[in-house]
Design an enzyme around this catalytic site. Structure first.
Site, short mmCIF file in Angstrom:
data_model
loop_
_atom_site.label_atom_id
_atom_site.label_comp_id
_atom_site.label_asym_id
_atom_site.label_seq_id
_atom_site.Cartn_x
_atom_site.Cartn_y
_atom_site.Cartn_z
N ASP A 94 -47.04 14.62 12.21
CA ASP A 94 -48.36 14.02 12.18
C ASP A 94 -48.24 12.51 12.45
O ASP A 94 -47.28 11.90 11.98
CB ASP A 94 -49.02 14.23 10.80
CG ASP A 94 -50.54 14.21 10.86
OD1 ASP A 94 -51.10 13.22 11.39
OD2 ASP A 94 -51.18 15.17 10.38
N HIS A 100 -61.25 15.09 4.05
CA HIS A 100 -61.35 13.63 4.06
C HIS A 100 -62.71 13.24 3.48
O HIS A 100 -63.74 13.73 3.93
CB HIS A 100 -61.22 13.14 5.50
CG HIS A 100 -60.86 11.70 5.61
ND1 HIS A 100 -61.69 10.69 5.19
CD2 HIS A 100 -59.74 11.08 6.09
CE1 HIS A 100 -61.12 9.52 5.41
NE2 HIS A 100 -59.93 9.73 5.96
N LEU A 155 -41.71 16.10 22.19
CA LEU A 155 -40.89 16.18 20.97
C LEU A 155 -39.81 17.23 21.24
O LEU A 155 -40.10 18.29 21.78
CB LEU A 155 -41.79 16.63 19.81
CG LEU A 155 -41.30 16.50 18.38
CD1 LEU A 155 -40.88 15.07 18.06
CD2 LEU A 155 -42.40 16.92 17.41
N VAL A 186 -48.40 13.75 19.06
CA VAL A 186 -48.10 14.90 19.94
C VAL A 186 -48.42 14.64 21.41
O VAL A 186 -48.08 15.45 22.27
CB VAL A 186 -48.83 16.20 19.50
CG1 VAL A 186 -48.31 16.66 18.15
CG2 VAL A 186 -50.34 16.02 19.51
N GLY A 198 -53.00 16.79 7.76
CA GLY A 198 -54.45 16.94 7.73
C GLY A 198 -54.90 17.92 6.67
O GLY A 198 -54.10 18.51 5.95
N PHE A 199 -56.20 18.11 6.61
CA PHE A 199 -56.81 19.02 5.63
C PHE A 199 -56.24 20.43 5.78
O PHE A 199 -55.61 20.98 4.85
CB PHE A 199 -58.33 18.97 5.82
CG PHE A 199 -59.10 20.12 5.25
CD1 PHE A 199 -58.89 20.55 3.95
CD2 PHE A 199 -60.07 20.76 6.02
CE1 PHE A 199 -59.62 21.63 3.43
CE2 PHE A 199 -60.80 21.82 5.51
CZ PHE A 199 -60.57 22.26 4.23
N TYR A 238 -64.09 16.39 22.22
CA TYR A 238 -63.54 17.41 21.33
C TYR A 238 -63.76 18.82 21.91
O TYR A 238 -62.82 19.59 22.07
CB TYR A 238 -64.19 17.29 19.95
CG TYR A 238 -63.62 18.24 18.91
CD1 TYR A 238 -62.33 18.05 18.42
CD2 TYR A 238 -64.37 19.30 18.41
CE1 TYR A 238 -61.80 18.91 17.47
CE2 TYR A 238 -63.85 20.16 17.46
CZ TYR A 238 -62.56 19.96 16.99
OH TYR A 238 -62.04 20.81 16.05
N LYS A 247 -60.67 20.96 23.54
CA LYS A 247 -60.23 22.24 22.95
C LYS A 247 -60.36 23.39 23.95
O LYS A 247 -59.53 24.31 23.96
CB LYS A 247 -61.05 22.55 21.69
CG LYS A 247 -60.74 21.63 20.51
CD LYS A 247 -59.40 21.95 19.87
CE LYS A 247 -59.24 21.29 18.52
NZ LYS A 247 -57.94 21.58 17.89
N LYS A 285 -56.84 13.37 24.89
CA LYS A 285 -55.38 13.36 25.12
C LYS A 285 -54.66 14.22 24.08
O LYS A 285 -53.73 14.95 24.41
CB LYS A 285 -54.84 11.93 25.02
CG LYS A 285 -55.00 11.09 26.27
CD LYS A 285 -54.33 9.75 26.04
CE LYS A 285 -54.33 8.89 27.28
NZ LYS A 285 -53.77 7.56 27.00
#
Length: 318
Positions: A35, A183, A65, A61, A14-15, A147, A151, A93
Site C-alpha cells: 500500500d 475512513h 513490483l 502499484v 485500506g478498509f 473511477y 475499473k 492510473k
C-alpha cells in the site's frame, strides 16, 4: 488442513484490504500487504505488524513490483468519491497501470489474481437489480469517470490477459460495503451518517433521500472474495458481491439516528453529478457458484460499525 500460500494484498492498509489481510492470516497464510497509504492507513494493520506471517511494503502499484507470490488480491484504488476525485488522473492510473503491473507479475510467477472491481461499472443503471450480464450506463467524461471507467478498463485488461495468456483471473464486482475501519472522512453515506450522528451534527442527505443503496457488512464481503479466489479455475466472473437488501438513504439516516440515540436533524443538499438513483446487486450467480450470501443484517452491522467510530472519536478527543 489446507496448504499455506504466499498471498499479496494490494491496498492492504485500506478498509477492505486490512480485513482481508487479517482473515487470510487467520487461515494460516503468509500475507504481504502492499500500500502507498494514499487513502489507506497503517493504523488499520498496526495489530498485524508483529505477526510472524505478515509483511508490509509501502509501494505504489502504478510502478512494477517484483516478488514471488501464489495469489494476488488487487484491492488498490481510492474508492470513495472524495478521495478518487481529489486526484482523478492518479485514480485512473491506479486502476489501469496498477492492473497492468499486477497482471504482469501474476503472469511472470503464474499466480492466481483477483480484481476488486465495483458496482460503479454499472453506472446509473437502467436495469434493476443489476445482474453481471448488464453492460452498464456510464458517463465517460463526468467527475466520477476516473473511477468508473478506470475499473471498467481494469476488467477489460483482466479478461484480455485471461484470453491471451491463459492467466488464472477472478473479477469481483463489489457493492456498497461498510464496517469498522472505514475512513471517517471518506464522504461515504454510512460513515458520514454515523460520525454526524455521534457528534449530534446535522445529517446531510442529498436530494430527497429516496435514492436506494444496498449495504453489505465487511465480514460477509471478505468471505465472498476468498470464496471466489478459491473457486474453480472456470469461475472467473465477473461476480456481484453485495447485500441485496435495499434501503433508501432516508431509511438509513433514521436507523443511524435511532441506534446512536442522536439528537441530529436531517438536512437536505442537492444531488451530486451522476449520482446513481438505485443500487442493488443480483447475487444469483454468487449464491449458485460460491454458495455465498450475506448473513449480517443492517442493524447488527451498524451496531458494530457505530462502536468502532465511538472508539475512534474518543481517541481523537483524548
Amino acid at each position: 488442513m489446507h496448504l499455506s500460500k504466499r498471498i499479496m494484498v494490494t491496498g492492504g492498509c485500506g478498509f477492505l484490504g486490512s480485513h482481508l489481510c487479517e482473515r487470510l492470516l487467520e487461515q494460516g497464510h503468509d500475507v504481504l500487504c502492499v500500500d502507498n497509504c494514499f487513502t489507506g492507513t497503517k493504523r488499520n494493520i498496526r495489530h498485524l505488524l508483529n505477526h510472524p506471517d505478515f509483511e508490509f511494503i509501502r509501494h505504489d502499484v502504478t510502478f512494477p513490483l517484483y516478488l514471488e507470490v501464489d495469489e494476488i488480491y488487487n484491492m488498490a484504488c481510492p474508492a470513495s468519491p472524495i478521495h478518487y476525485q481529489f486526484d482523478p488522473v492518479q485514480t485512473t492510473k491506479t486502476s489501469v497501470h496498477g492492473a497492468i503491473n499486477m497482471l504482469g507479475l501474476a503472469k511472470r510467477v503464474r499466480a492466481r489474481i483477483l480484481q476488486a472491481s465495483t458496482s460503479e461499472v454499472y453506472g446509473d443503471p437502467e436495469v434493476h437489480p443489476q445482474p453481471e450480464s448488464y453492460w452498464g450506463r456510464v458517463n465517460p467524461i463526468g467527475i466520477r469517470s476516473c473511477y468508473d471507467e478506470g475499473k471498467r478498463c481494469a476488467e477489460t485488461l483482466f479478461f484480455d490477459y485471461y484470453r491471451q495468456h491463459r492467466l488464472k483471473i477472478k473479477v469481483a464486482r463489489i457493492f456498497n460495503t461498510y464496517g469498522p475501519r472505514m475512513h471517517p472522512n471518506d464522504g461515504r453515506v454510512v460513515s458520514n451518517f454515523i460520525v454526524q450522528a455521534l457528534k449530534n451534527e446535522p445529517i446531510t442527505v442529498f436530494g430527497q433521500g429516496q435514492q436506494t443503496r444496498s449495504f453489505c457488512y465487511v465480514d460477509d464481503l471478505i468471505e465472498g472474495l476468498i470464496g471466489l479466489m478459491n473457486s474453480s479455475d472456470e469461475m472467473i466472473g465477473p461476480v456481484n458481491l453485495g447485500n441485496p437488501a435495499e434501503f433508501t438513504i432516508m431509511e438509513l439516516a433514521r436507523k443511524v439516528i435511532e441506534l446512536t440515540g442522536s439528537a441530529s436533524e436531517v438536512i437536505y443538499k442537492p444531488l451530486p453529478q451522476d449520482d446513481p438513483r438505485q443500487r442493488k446487486p443480483d447475487i444469483a450467480l454468487a449464491r449458485k457458484e460460491l454458495q455465498w450470501q450475506p448473513v449480517v443484517g443492517l442493524d447488527e452491522g451498524l451496531k458494530k460499525t457505530i462502536a468502532y467510530f465511538e472508539r475512534l472519536l474518543e481517541e481523537e478527543n483524548r
